[in-house]
Design a protein around this motif. Sequence first.
Motif, PDB file in Angstrom:
ATOM      1  N   LEU A 108       0.845  -1.199   0.000  1.00 26.39           N
ATOM      2  CA  LEU A 108       0.000   0.000   0.000  1.00 26.39           C
ATOM      3  C   LEU A 108       0.879   1.248   0.000  1.00 26.39           C
ATOM      4  N   PRO A 109       0.656   2.181  -0.928  1.00 25.14           N
ATOM      5  CA  PRO A 109       1.466   3.412  -0.942  1.00 25.14           C
ATOM      6  C   PRO A 109       1.191   4.272   0.287  1.00 25.14           C
ATOM      7  N   SER A 110       2.102   5.152   0.595  1.00 26.33           N
ATOM      8  CA  SER A 110       1.975   6.040   1.744  1.00 26.33           C
ATOM      9  C   SER A 110       1.024   7.194   1.424  1.00 26.33           C
ATOM     10  N   PRO A 111       0.410   7.805   2.460  1.00 24.26           N
ATOM     11  CA  PRO A 111      -0.326   9.055   2.224  1.00 24.26           C
ATOM     12  C   PRO A 111       0.642  10.122   1.729  1.00 24.26           C
ATOM     13  N   HIS A 112       0.123  11.127   1.080  1.00 24.14           N
ATOM     14  CA  HIS A 112       0.990  12.167   0.542  1.00 24.14           C
ATOM     15  C   HIS A 112       0.402  13.543   0.866  1.00 24.14           C
ATOM     16  N   ARG A 113       1.206  14.554   0.596  1.00 23.22           N
ATOM     17  CA  ARG A 113       0.851  15.952   0.883  1.00 23.22           C
ATOM     18  C   ARG A 113       0.480  16.135   2.358  1.00 23.22           C
ATOM     19  N   VAL A 114       1.357  15.663   3.213  1.00 24.75           N
ATOM     20  CA  VAL A 114       1.142  15.815   4.654  1.00 24.75           C
ATOM     21  C   VAL A 114       1.482  17.247   5.043  1.00 24.75           C
ATOM     22  N   SER A 115       0.557  17.902   5.734  1.00 22.03           N
ATOM     23  CA  SER A 115       0.754  19.301   6.153  1.00 22.03           C
ATOM     24  C   SER A 115       0.040  19.516   7.486  1.00 22.03           C
ATOM     25  N   ILE A 116       0.374  20.607   8.135  1.00 22.32           N
ATOM     26  CA  ILE A 116      -0.271  20.957   9.398  1.00 22.32           C
ATOM     27  C   ILE A 116      -0.685  22.422   9.345  1.00 22.32           C
ATOM     28  N   LYS A 117      -1.883  22.678   9.840  1.00 27.82           N
ATOM     29  CA  LYS A 117      -2.419  24.034   9.874  1.00 27.82           C
ATOM     30  C   LYS A 117      -2.682  24.403  11.323  1.00 27.82           C
ATOM     31  N   SER A 118      -2.082  25.494  11.768  1.00 30.16           N
ATOM     32  CA  SER A 118      -2.204  25.923  13.160  1.00 30.16           C
ATOM     33  C   SER A 118      -2.719  27.365  13.188  1.00 30.16           C
ATOM     34  N   VAL A 119      -3.943  27.522  13.703  1.00 31.24           N
ATOM     35  CA  VAL A 119      -4.566  28.844  13.814  1.00 31.24           C
ATOM     36  C   VAL A 119      -5.086  28.991  15.231  1.00 31.24           C
ATOM     37  N   ASN A 120      -4.671  30.055  15.919  1.00 28.47           N
ATOM     38  CA  ASN A 120      -5.102  30.335  17.294  1.00 28.47           C
ATOM     39  C   ASN A 120      -4.859  29.148  18.220  1.00 28.47           C
ATOM     40  N   MET A 121      -3.664  28.562  18.079  1.00 29.97           N
ATOM     41  CA  MET A 121      -3.211  27.447  18.928  1.00 29.97           C
ATOM     42  C   MET A 121      -4.048  26.186  18.737  1.00 29.97           C
ATOM     43  N   ARG A 122      -4.686  26.025  17.606  1.00 29.60           N
ATOM     44  CA  ARG A 122      -5.382  24.788  17.269  1.00 29.60           C
ATOM     45  C   ARG A 122      -4.633  24.163  16.089  1.00 29.60           C
ATOM     46  N   HIS A 123      -4.044  22.975  16.338  1.00 29.83           N
ATOM     47  CA  HIS A 123      -3.153  22.352  15.378  1.00 29.83           C
ATOM     48  C   HIS A 123      -3.850  21.151  14.744  1.00 29.83           C
ATOM     49  N   VAL A 124      -4.015  21.201  13.427  1.00 33.01           N
ATOM     50  CA  VAL A 124      -4.709  20.139  12.698  1.00 33.01           C
ATOM     51  C   VAL A 124      -3.777  19.619  11.604  1.00 33.01           C
ATOM     52  N   LEU A 125      -3.489  18.308  11.670  1.00 27.25           N
ATOM     53  CA  LEU A 125      -2.667  17.656  10.650  1.00 27.25           C
ATOM     54  C   LEU A 125      -3.580  17.148   9.532  1.00 27.25           C
ATOM     55  N   LYS A 126      -3.161  17.366   8.277  1.00 29.27           N
ATOM     56  CA  LYS A 126      -3.944  16.935   7.121  1.00 29.27           C
ATOM     57  C   LYS A 126      -3.048  16.184   6.141  1.00 29.27           C
ATOM     58  N   TRP A 127      -3.667  15.297   5.329  1.00 27.53           N
ATOM     59  CA  TRP A 127      -2.944  14.529   4.323  1.00 27.53           C
ATOM     60  C   TRP A 127      -3.894  14.061   3.236  1.00 27.53           C
TER      61      TRP A 127
END
Length: 331
Positions: free
Chosen positions: A26-45
Amino acid sequence: MGARGKVSHGALLLVLLDLTNYAWFLPSPHRVSIKSVNMRHVLKWRPPQAACNATVLYSVQFQGEFELRILNGRWVDAPECQQIPHTHCDLTFDLGSDSDYNIHVRAQCGSQVSPWAQLSRPFNRRNTLLTAPEMTVTAEGDALRVSFDNLPLTAGVSVTVWKRGEELQAASYVLPAQQSVLQVAALQDGAQYCVRAHTQMDTQLRSSSTDTHCVTITGPVPDPVWNWPITVTVTVCAMAGFLFVVFWSVAHCNPEACQAYFHKDPLPRLLQPGLQIQILKIPEEAELCEPIHAVEPSDRQPAAEPAEKTIDKSSVADGRIKLLLTSDFTE
């Protein structure tokens, strides 16, 4: 020996290749990024670019300074982001220090597991984006109330208040974290006051400022003149109505209902009419008397000595007193 060694080596290589194909198909997820606004950290992929007949599940791990130095480089599972079907993960409460964090994610489809896909560079929560706070300004009598909504958990708010036209004499207030209301009292009646605010975490990290909000102070609200007469009138009417209902109920009460609601306790037996009381009388006892015989002396006898009388008060029995009189006449 040489032939047998070659066969064993070849078999082992085939097993390793088979396990490799089984584990990393199975290939890996791609375009892993993190968005942090007002001390709320959300990882996306993005999901892996491969067909999967089952639901693809994702797991996230992180590694900070504590894990590197104290736990010997161990990766820690994000508790809320294990075997989840979503392509995002909230790491706000996992990234709890101001250190750099390495983060990676992997996918799983049935028994197939992909390699880890890591964030391109370490993340530090001090790089969060602070936005201008949501502010509401209202005038309450001679005071100013400033309230904020959706503030960051660990950020404070700096508030600036000034009288319109006197911005150089503005007063500054700082609200600590978890406090969202500011009350400024004793302001000038009829004057207009303006407010501006921004969130901040330290001297280097701060948000943009809010728009300027201005309100007019109306002064303390006086008590209405008609308040006291109306209160007295309503109280008197209420008492009169209550008394009327009570007296009307008593006057028109059904006897059976009255006896049920106004039950009287029975009189004690001693106070009931017709009770005959018998008074026991103790009969008087007859007085006991004993005769006394006196002997007159003869003419030949000398004058008798004075009689010696002895009164002996003896025992008292059954309420009677016996008095013994003894007269001795000696020659």
